[in-house]
Design an enzyme around this catalytic site. Structure first.
Site, PDB file in Angstrom:
ATOM      1  N   GLY A   1      -6.894   8.212   8.158  1.00 19.49           N
ATOM      2  CA  GLY A   1      -7.170   7.845   9.551  1.00 19.49           C
ATOM      3  C   GLY A   1      -6.468   8.773  10.524  1.00 19.49           C
ATOM      4  CD  GLN A   2      -6.546   8.222  15.537  1.00 19.74           C
ATOM      5  OE1 GLN A   2      -6.939   9.358  15.261  1.00 19.74           O
ATOM      6  NE2 GLN A   2      -6.636   7.720  16.743  1.00 19.74           N
TER       7      GLN A   2
ATOM      8  CG  ASP B   1      -9.650   6.078   4.143  1.00 21.44           C
ATOM      9  OD1 ASP B   1      -9.958   4.881   3.988  1.00 21.44           O
ATOM     10  OD2 ASP B   1      -8.982   6.483   5.121  1.00 21.44           O
TER      11      ASP B   1
ATOM     12  CG  ASN C   1      -1.218  -2.965   6.582  1.00 22.27           C
ATOM     13  OD1 ASN C   1      -2.447  -2.998   6.559  1.00 22.27           O
ATOM     14  ND2 ASN C   1      -0.554  -2.403   7.579  1.00 22.27           N
TER      15      ASN C   1
ATOM     16  CG  HIS D   1       9.749   1.399  12.010  1.00 24.61           C
ATOM     17  ND1 HIS D   1      10.139   2.356  12.914  1.00 24.61           N
ATOM     18  CD2 HIS D   1       8.406   1.316  12.114  1.00 24.61           C
ATOM     19  CE1 HIS D   1       9.050   2.822  13.529  1.00 24.61           C
ATOM     20  NE2 HIS D   1       7.997   2.210  13.063  1.00 24.61           N
TER      21      HIS D   1
HETATM   22  P1  A3D Z   1      -5.737   4.276  10.865  1.00 25.81           P
HETATM   23  O1  A3D Z   1      -6.215   5.374  11.729  1.00 25.81           O
HETATM   24  O2  A3D Z   1      -6.425   2.959  10.939  1.00 25.81           O
HETATM   25  O3  A3D Z   1      -5.779   4.792   9.339  1.00 25.81           O
HETATM   26  C1  A3D Z   1      -5.527   3.964   8.261  1.00 25.81           C
HETATM   27  C2  A3D Z   1      -6.497   4.372   7.166  1.00 25.81           C
HETATM   28  O4  A3D Z   1      -6.172   3.638   5.971  1.00 25.81           O
HETATM   29  C3  A3D Z   1      -7.960   4.071   7.495  1.00 25.81           C
HETATM   30  O5  A3D Z   1      -8.722   5.265   7.434  1.00 25.81           O
HETATM   31  C4  A3D Z   1      -8.369   3.073   6.418  1.00 25.81           C
HETATM   32  O6  A3D Z   1      -9.739   3.206   6.007  1.00 25.81           O
HETATM   33  C5  A3D Z   1      -7.399   3.444   5.300  1.00 25.81           C
HETATM   34  N1  A3D Z   1      -7.294   2.428   4.258  1.00 25.81           N
HETATM   35  C6  A3D Z   1      -7.374   1.079   4.372  1.00 25.81           C
HETATM   36  N2  A3D Z   1      -7.271   0.523   3.152  1.00 25.81           N
HETATM   37  C7  A3D Z   1      -7.090   1.530   2.263  1.00 25.81           C
HETATM   38  C8  A3D Z   1      -6.902   1.578   0.845  1.00 25.81           C
HETATM   39  N3  A3D Z   1      -6.883   0.469   0.101  1.00 25.81           N
HETATM   40  N4  A3D Z   1      -6.775   2.796   0.273  1.00 25.81           N
HETATM   41  C9  A3D Z   1      -6.788   3.912   1.015  1.00 25.81           C
HETATM   42  N5  A3D Z   1      -6.949   3.925   2.346  1.00 25.81           N
HETATM   43  C10 A3D Z   1      -7.098   2.741   2.959  1.00 25.81           C
HETATM   44  O7  A3D Z   1      -4.178   3.992  11.109  1.00 25.81           O
HETATM   45  P2  A3D Z   1      -3.021   5.053  11.471  1.00 25.81           P
HETATM   46  O8  A3D Z   1      -3.217   6.274  10.662  1.00 25.81           O
HETATM   47  O9  A3D Z   1      -2.893   5.134  12.933  1.00 25.81           O
HETATM   48  O10 A3D Z   1      -1.744   4.239  10.938  1.00 25.81           O
HETATM   49  C11 A3D Z   1      -1.578   3.999   9.548  1.00 25.81           C
HETATM   50  C12 A3D Z   1      -0.410   3.054   9.287  1.00 25.81           C
HETATM   51  O11 A3D Z   1       0.812   3.665   9.708  1.00 25.81           O
HETATM   52  C13 A3D Z   1      -0.470   1.713  10.032  1.00 25.81           C
HETATM   53  O12 A3D Z   1      -0.066   0.674   9.176  1.00 25.81           O
HETATM   54  C14 A3D Z   1       0.532   1.888  11.164  1.00 25.81           C
HETATM   55  O13 A3D Z   1       1.069   0.659  11.618  1.00 25.81           O
HETATM   56  C15 A3D Z   1       1.573   2.725  10.469  1.00 25.81           C
HETATM   57  N6  A3D Z   1       2.479   3.472  11.362  1.00 25.81           N
HETATM   58  C16 A3D Z   1       3.785   3.550  10.984  1.00 25.81           C
HETATM   59  C17 A3D Z   1       4.695   4.238  11.752  1.00 25.81           C
HETATM   60  C18 A3D Z   1       6.126   4.306  11.333  1.00 25.81           C
HETATM   61  O14 A3D Z   1       6.927   4.937  11.979  1.00 25.81           O
HETATM   62  C19 A3D Z   1       6.567   3.617  10.126  1.00 25.81           C
HETATM   63  C20 A3D Z   1       4.280   4.880  12.934  1.00 25.81           C
HETATM   64  C21 A3D Z   1       2.942   4.806  13.304  1.00 25.81           C
HETATM   65  C22 A3D Z   1       2.045   4.080  12.488  1.00 25.81           C
END
Ligand code: A3D
Length: 311
Positions: free
Chosen positions: A12-13, A34, A98, A178
């Site tokens: 994702g992002q 993914d 999650n 965090h």
């Molecule tokens: P997003 O752009 O939604 O990407 C997440 C991806 O995970 C999506 O493309 C989903 O399709 C994919 N996904 C869902 N289930 C599965 C699976 N079973 N196997 C493989 N891929 C899967 O989110 P994002 O990239 O913005 O954020 C991802 C995570 O990071 C989230 O949980 C956020 O809360 C977390 N995050 C953490 C921090 C820290 O500092 C710890 C900071 C920012 C975001």
């Protein structure tokens, strides 16, 4: 010895930016994994990134997949699989969804690459890295959570903005969980070695600490849909690079404490040395009584979210 293989679980992002930075730094070949529904999205991102390489001449290969077999032999996994926050949600609201995803990911990672180094980013971070460790059974040097690297980068940013001096010369650390109980250690923050406590008045420094604690939420509110992704990606890449190039950098990471800082059995943000053996050492130092109290508060919060995993 061929190139390293870096697999991003979740494209994702954050995943997309991880792929971009990993390729630009030529850390290795990159696989973006993914779920089947998003296979086209990650294959498309991979192809787009392949076509960005000719300008600067990076040779890393980038591929997208939803087949776990393509992750076999991975050296470094960076896990962002899951859902991010929306306005009004705190990180804990993500736990139910999650956690199920993390269980599935941990089992597959174990099957495909039992010796890999694993960096977890999915939220709620302190519970997710714990869950990965428990489900996979990976030793503690192979599993680490990314949070402190980002929280410290935010603290550094705000100090640089306040003083007007180069962010490159700002050093500081943020310890603990965090979440809103994280512990920015202002006492040890410096700009080019000069204590920040001599440069910024205590009341103002307190405001900067408070802004750091909720910096993720500030961005969630602005976006209205999703959470920060550029700085989180760069923060995790710093950790991956230290492992791949055996740099032995000292980065605040969610590492499994077994007695350090009086904490036992929990992943929590502590100064961590990352080298070719993964998490090589946690650097303990003497805390003031106030800092100890704050670390205790954050530990209570971490224990609560971890207990909700029932692991
Ligand atoms: P997003 O752009 O939604 O990407 C997440 C991806 O995970 C999506 O493309 C989903 O399709 C994919 N996904 C869902 N289930 C599965 C699976 N079973 N196997 C493989 N891929 C899967 O989110 P994002 O990239 O913005 O954020 C991802 C995570 O990071 C989230 O949980 C956020 O809360 C977390 N995050 C953490 C921090 C820290 O500092 C710890 C900071 C920012 C975001």
């Amino acid at each position: 010895m061929g190139r390293k293989k870096i697999t991003l679980i979740g494209g994702g992002q954050i995943g997309g930016n991880l792929a971009l930075i990993a390729a630009q730094k030529e850390l290795g070949d990159v696989v973006i994994f993914d779920i089947p529904n998003s296979e086209g999205m990650v294959k498309g991102k991979a192809l787009d990134l392949m076509q960005l390489r000719p300008h600067d001449g990076y040779d890393s290969n980038i591929t997208g997949t939803s087949d776990w077999n393509d992750t076999k032999g991975t050296d470094v996994f960076i896990i962002t699989a899951g859902i991010p926050r929306k306005p009004g949600m705190d990180r804990e609201d993500l736990l139910g969804i999650n956690l199920g995803i993390m269980r599935d990911v941990a089992n597959n990672v174990k099957e495909q690459a039992p010796n890999a180094f694993v960096i977890v980013i999915s939220n709620p971070l302190d519970a997710m890295v714990y869950a990965f460790h428990k489900v996979s059974g990976f030793p503690k040097n192979q599993v680490v959570g990314m949070a402190g690297a980002l929280d410290s980068a935010r603290f550094r940013t705000f100090i640089a903005m306040e003083t007007g001096f180069s962010v490159q010369d700002v050093t500081c650390m943020v310890l603990g969980g965090h979440g809103d109980t994280m512990v920015p250690i202002s006492r040890l923050a410096t700009v080019g070695g000069v204590p920040v406590t001599d440069l910024i008045k205590p009341e103002r420094l307190k405001e900067i600490e408070d802004r750091t604690r909720v910096a993720g939420g500030e961005i969630v509110k602005l976006f209205g849909n999703g959470s920060a992704f550029y700085a989180p990606a760069q923060s995790a890449i710093e950790m991956a690079e230290s492992y791949i190039r055996d740099k032995k950098r000292v980065i605040p990471c969610a590492s499994l404490c077994e007695g350090e800082f009086g904490i036992d059995g929990y992943f929590i943000g502590v100064p961590t040395v990352i080298g070719s053996n993964g998490v090589e050492k946690i650097l303990e130092f003497t805390l003031t009584d106030d800092e100890k109290n704050e670390l205790n508060n954050t530990l209570v919060a971490v224990k609560k979210t971890v207990s909700e995993t029932n692991l």
